[in-house]
Design an enzyme around this catalytic site. Structure first.
Site, PDB file in Angstrom:
ATOM      1  N   HIS B 217       0.815  -1.291  -0.109  1.00  0.00           N
ATOM      2  CA  HIS B 217       0.093  -0.050  -0.021  1.00  0.00           C
ATOM      3  C   HIS B 217       0.888   1.255   0.021  1.00  0.00           C
ATOM      4  O   HIS B 217       0.527   2.326   0.154  1.00  0.00           O
ATOM      5  CB  HIS B 217      -0.952   0.097   0.971  1.00  0.00           C
ATOM      6  CG  HIS B 217      -1.668  -1.153   1.556  1.00  0.00           C
ATOM      7  ND1 HIS B 217      -1.086  -2.107   2.551  1.00  0.00           N
ATOM      8  CD2 HIS B 217      -2.685  -1.904   1.024  1.00  0.00           C
ATOM      9  CE1 HIS B 217      -2.004  -3.061   2.476  1.00  0.00           C
ATOM     10  NE2 HIS B 217      -3.015  -3.016   1.688  1.00  0.00           N
ATOM     11  N   ASP B 391      -5.308   9.627   4.313  1.00  0.00           N
ATOM     12  CA  ASP B 391      -5.863  10.099   3.123  1.00  0.00           C
ATOM     13  C   ASP B 391      -6.782  11.067   3.045  1.00  0.00           C
ATOM     14  O   ASP B 391      -7.721  11.209   2.292  1.00  0.00           O
ATOM     15  CB  ASP B 391      -6.241   8.638   2.394  1.00  0.00           C
ATOM     16  CG  ASP B 391      -6.905   7.661   3.409  1.00  0.00           C
ATOM     17  OD1 ASP B 391      -7.002   8.227   4.573  1.00  0.00           O
ATOM     18  OD2 ASP B 391      -7.257   6.561   3.099  1.00  0.00           O
ATOM     19  N   THR B 437      -9.974   1.961  10.063  1.00  0.00           N
ATOM     20  CA  THR B 437      -9.596   1.558  11.369  1.00  0.00           C
ATOM     21  C   THR B 437     -10.562   2.682  12.498  1.00  0.00           C
ATOM     22  O   THR B 437     -10.889   2.187  13.495  1.00  0.00           O
ATOM     23  CB  THR B 437      -8.246   2.086  11.785  1.00  0.00           C
ATOM     24  OG1 THR B 437      -7.468   1.336  10.527  1.00  0.00           O
ATOM     25  CG2 THR B 437      -7.685   1.714  13.011  1.00  0.00           C
ATOM     26  N   ARG B 536       1.081   3.918   6.211  1.00  0.00           N
ATOM     27  CA  ARG B 536       0.751   5.098   5.565  1.00  0.00           C
ATOM     28  C   ARG B 536       1.559   5.241   4.624  1.00  0.00           C
ATOM     29  O   ARG B 536       2.910   4.857   4.264  1.00  0.00           O
ATOM     30  CB  ARG B 536       1.245   6.418   6.531  1.00  0.00           C
ATOM     31  CG  ARG B 536       0.329   6.319   7.625  1.00  0.00           C
ATOM     32  CD  ARG B 536      -1.296   6.698   7.416  1.00  0.00           C
ATOM     33  NE  ARG B 536      -1.893   6.786   8.651  1.00  0.00           N
ATOM     34  CZ  ARG B 536      -3.230   6.965   8.734  1.00  0.00           C
ATOM     35  NH1 ARG B 536      -3.853   7.014   7.673  1.00  0.00           N
ATOM     36  NH2 ARG B 536      -4.022   7.310   9.961  1.00  0.00           N
TER      37      ARG B 536
END
Lengths: 566, 566
Positions: B217, B391, B437, B536
């Site tokens: 990611h 994000d 989350t 992240r």
């Protein structure tokens, strides 16, 4: 963009070798392709497919029970050589004849076509079926002139199933042609791929746009348009493909194919809408496939393929198969094949030749020496000219091919070959080593020319002239180019006409050749292409306008070189 | 870049729906995932896998005999909600217990963990095995803290085979843990992917460079380095993965995985070299796989995974399986499953509650009303703060979750629920609708808090204080964050401490809460992150330095809102 590369020159061969290591339970590597590594019943029709590399799983990924018996793999996006096609076919011939399947591209038509003639001369029954599914590439009344894209997969699946079912070659050929005649594809591209070693993409699509009908090598499409939501794209694809729906057709094999960088999630989103539009139009998708079946490296885009089924096609579409990438139905219980040593790469041996013919062969070898020198000097210039219309490798290919031909002819001369045999092996070596369309053309040209010679006598001036005609006829018949197509043919036709006319008037060969050579040179300079050609990336084709064809220019150069030598 | 999209909000769900249409012979769609559509023997252990979407064939493509029983699918690159995990599990439970397998990411650990607790409370034996194969993400002595990447595939394959073989849950769990403990991966990235609807890639890699160890990611890697030839890349991958080779290990399941836009030909070229280095190191690759098994949309890059085999693991690695993307060995003769109607979406019914507790539930509903107003007003600001580190969707997620919780609690109140039940269903609704989350944390927080209440009496001040402690403990235990990790916990710990201290000194709830709320606000402002966080995208994480954590800020906002209301 291709990032994992050692040597761009060997990229395709390395990929094929790596593939064959991973899938050795399915395939065995031969030079230029793979053949099934599992036993096949004697007498089964072989389905052999192929084309350029860079389209995985097309074509090596299709080899296995229920689908293909072998796959031939050229360089990236380039046709395999005639010799590679012939070699792979000989290794995968089981005595029942061969269906040779490939997408409809000029280079493939030529190389597979010439290989088929050679194999037929060896007593193998070879039938060619080209796939012509891309509706964007020609109108409905010229279906058989269309390009082959993802339809390859569904047509080859049916062909493989028919062969596996034990049908004789006439029947497998009929079913394969039927499948192709009922297969229609339409695609869009969002962005181009980058060839190994290249710095820039093969083509680009403007940001936010999509190119309708653009081919899998970047061939011209219909038009560019704004990217639309998935639902509208689905509608466009379905409507375009359904435009040629045969009367009463209802059940269809459907393939939604991703080109490499348009990923699975996007294809599944699109499929939801595509299936809805198909059903609304009264179409039943039968065992649809959604994924990467014919790619173009990391090109962004997708295509929709529909094969209209009748009872027979549906049976073969649904039949079991087991290949590296595609498995359907029951398990095949295979045994490893006994590896036949076909001694492909042994030096050829030659029949008896007279000293006079051997001497003639020596002269031909001297001509090849001169050609290699001339092409070596002109390599950069030929590349420069080619880069306007193509990928700029014409000079390199010609030098490589001529060098291979020279080596082969000197070996043949040393082995006592006569003029006919020596020139024939020179042609084969050229085709095998140079690759691409020009390699195939030149291999064919030399081999056909040799047909006017014998191993019993030295070639006469008349033999040379009639050889030129043989060569021209074969190049036009198998190469498919006509005068005005802006190819070597545009220079070759006036060359042969001039050579024949001067000879008919009684001129000795040297004089007739000199005249023909001058005519040839003039014709070559007049080939500055005026419009893009099929099989070329669009931006490159547009750049070619106003520049002569590199193939015609190199023919003229060779004619002049020989003129000096005669 | 993702180009085929209708609504980015529904992209993942549409993709899953399209997938389940194509593969209905394998899977049945349930909300948030897919379960096998074929009959499974009663009492079989279920292997249920999942995670964010965008990684196809992970995870839905793994569902079928010999591998997974079901897959849970979150939004693109986002953990599925607790409710989705629980729902899919209930639909794929065959009475033998459940192995819940997923890659080790904070959001997944939380959501799958909370779901497992809920399912255990319902009497289902759930065992969690997280995959931790990415050697770049933590040193060898912290193997179990590593991220899960392509190792998911090999670990789940083994787990599925062990379950299919009829092993009891203790044994399947043992084998799965063994597989994970012997699985090591290392990857490189050449370029980032673009999320549906996004304009820019999630991350970029400088031109001509590759990022070593960058996560699927875009999580931070080890370092950037020049792109090297395929042979050198192979050496790097093999040496890195073999660095943790167990003594005596020789046979290994090997996976060379492409991330989406690094294509098959490149992977095969690389495999040729990888296999050579493995063999030179005395490693025998057993049934290696080369292709796309865990992708990241159209990310460019690849990884090498090695699972060191013993006799038992080799047996399960080689065992037959039949899934949409991966088939091995004999055919499974499956029958369609009888579809069980689990009535998942019926409105919950509540047990008897006293009028006092019902009144307390009404007060809680009023608090939720106030929270929705406050979060609605703060949505843009919370998004702005979150965009420094994440994000930017925190405000949106909080508003969506609180709104769902408010609806649920009002329905519960209307249905006669007591305080405990009403707050619990509010929490569940929050987790299910908000996603991510923070949704899972808030769902857990409310549900845990409700544990201090009953349906027999109105909540007292002391109940509220002890509920806060229950909530904090569960959030820390299941969420895995500790004070100092720059999360909501950094504000929640001082809040609860202050609340407890003030209560212990005899302050009434309103006063204690006001004090705790002020403490909370101060702590939230002090969470300006000082270093990038796991999970992240790197450039975003770097941008977060000096800005407070959005989760802590929204907790403080909610505490203040409630303070006014008490």
């Amino acid at each position: 963009m291709t990032k994992i590369v050692d040597d761009p020159e060997t990229f395709a061969a390395s990929a094929l070798a790596g593939f064959s290591r991973v899938y050795e339970r399915y395939v065995r590597l031969v030079k230029g392709g793979v053949v099934r590594s599992t036993a096949v019943p004697p007498g089964k029709v072989s389905v052999i497919v192929g084309g350029g590399s860079g389209h995985y799983p097309a074509f090596a990924g299709y080899v296995g029970p229920g689908m293909a018996d072998a796959a031939v793999a050229g360089e990236i996006f380039a046709s395999p050589s005639t010799a590679a096609v012939a070699r792979v076919c000989r290794n995968a011939d089981h005595g029942g004849g061969i269906i040779l399947g490939f997408g409809n591209y000029a280079g493939d038509v030529l190389n597979f076509g010439v290989a088929a003639e050679r194999l037929r001369a060896e007593g193998i029954d070879v039938r060619i079926v080209t796939v012509t599914d891309d509706v964007a590439s020609a109108p409905a009344d010229r279906h058989l002139q269309r390009r082959g894209i993802a339809g390859d997969f569904v047509v080859f699946k049916v062909a493989g199933a028919a062969a596996e079912a034990g049908l004789a070659i006439d029947e497998v050929e009929r079913v394969t042609r039927l499948a192709n005649s009922r297969t229609f594809s339409f695609g869009v591209a969002f962005g181009g791929c980058t060839l190994p070693g290249a710095k820039d993409p093969l083509f680009t699509v403007p940001k936010g746009m999509m190119a309708l009908g653009l081919g899998i090598h970047g061939e011209p499409g219909i038009r560019d348009t704004d990217i639309v939501p998935a639902r509208d794209l689905a509608k466009l694809l379905v409507e375009t493909v359904l435009a040629e729906r045969p009367a009463g057709a209802r059940r269809a094999a459907v393939l939604l194919n991703g080109l490499g960088a348009t990923k699975y999630e996007e294809l599944f989103v699109l499929w939801g809408a595509v299936e809805g539009y198909l059903q609304a139009a009264g179409v039943d998708p039968v065992a649809p496939e959604v994924g990467e079946y014919v790619t173009s490296l990391d090109m962004q885009g997708c295509s929709l393929t529909v094969m209209w089924l009748d009872e027979e096609l549906e049976r073969y579409w649904l039949a079991p198969c087991d290949t590296p990438v595609f498995r359907r139905g029951e398990t095949f219980h295979t045994q490893p094949a006994a590896v036949r040593d076909r001694a492909e790469d042994e030096a050829p041996t030659f029949g008896l030749a007279t000293p006079a013919s051997q001497e003639g062969a020596g002269c031909l070898a001297g001509i090849l020496d001169a050609m290699v020198s001339a092409l070596g000097e002109a390599e950069a210039e030929l590349g420069r000219i080619d880069a306007f219309a193509g990928d700029g490798d014409h000079g390199q290919g010609m030098r490589r091919g001529a060098t291979a031909a020279r080596e082969a002819i000197h070996q043949a001369v040393a082995g006592g070959a006569g003029a006919r045999s020596a020139l024939a092996v020179a042609g084969d070596a050229w085709a095998d080593r140079a690759g691409g369309t020009s390699g195939a053309i030149w291999g064919l040209l030399l081999r056909s020319w040799s047909g006017a010679f014998t191993d019993d006598a030295a070639p006469t001036g008349a033999d040379v002239v009639s050889g030129a005609r043989l060569a021209l006829d074969d190049v036009m018949r198998l190469g498919g180019a006509k005068p005005g197509d802006k190819t070597l043919v545009d220079a070759f036709v006036p060359f042969v006409a001039s050579l024949e006319a001067a000879s008919a008037e009684g001129a000795p060969l040297k004089e007739a050749w000199a005249k023909a050579s001058a005519t040839c040179e003039e014709a070559a300079q007049a080939t500055a292409p005026l419009s893009p050609r099929l099989g070329r990336a669009r931006p490159l084709a547009e750049r070619s306008i106003g520049h002569p064809d590199a193939g015609a220019v190199s023919l003229a150069l060779i004619a002049r070189t020989i003129s000096v030598r005669l």
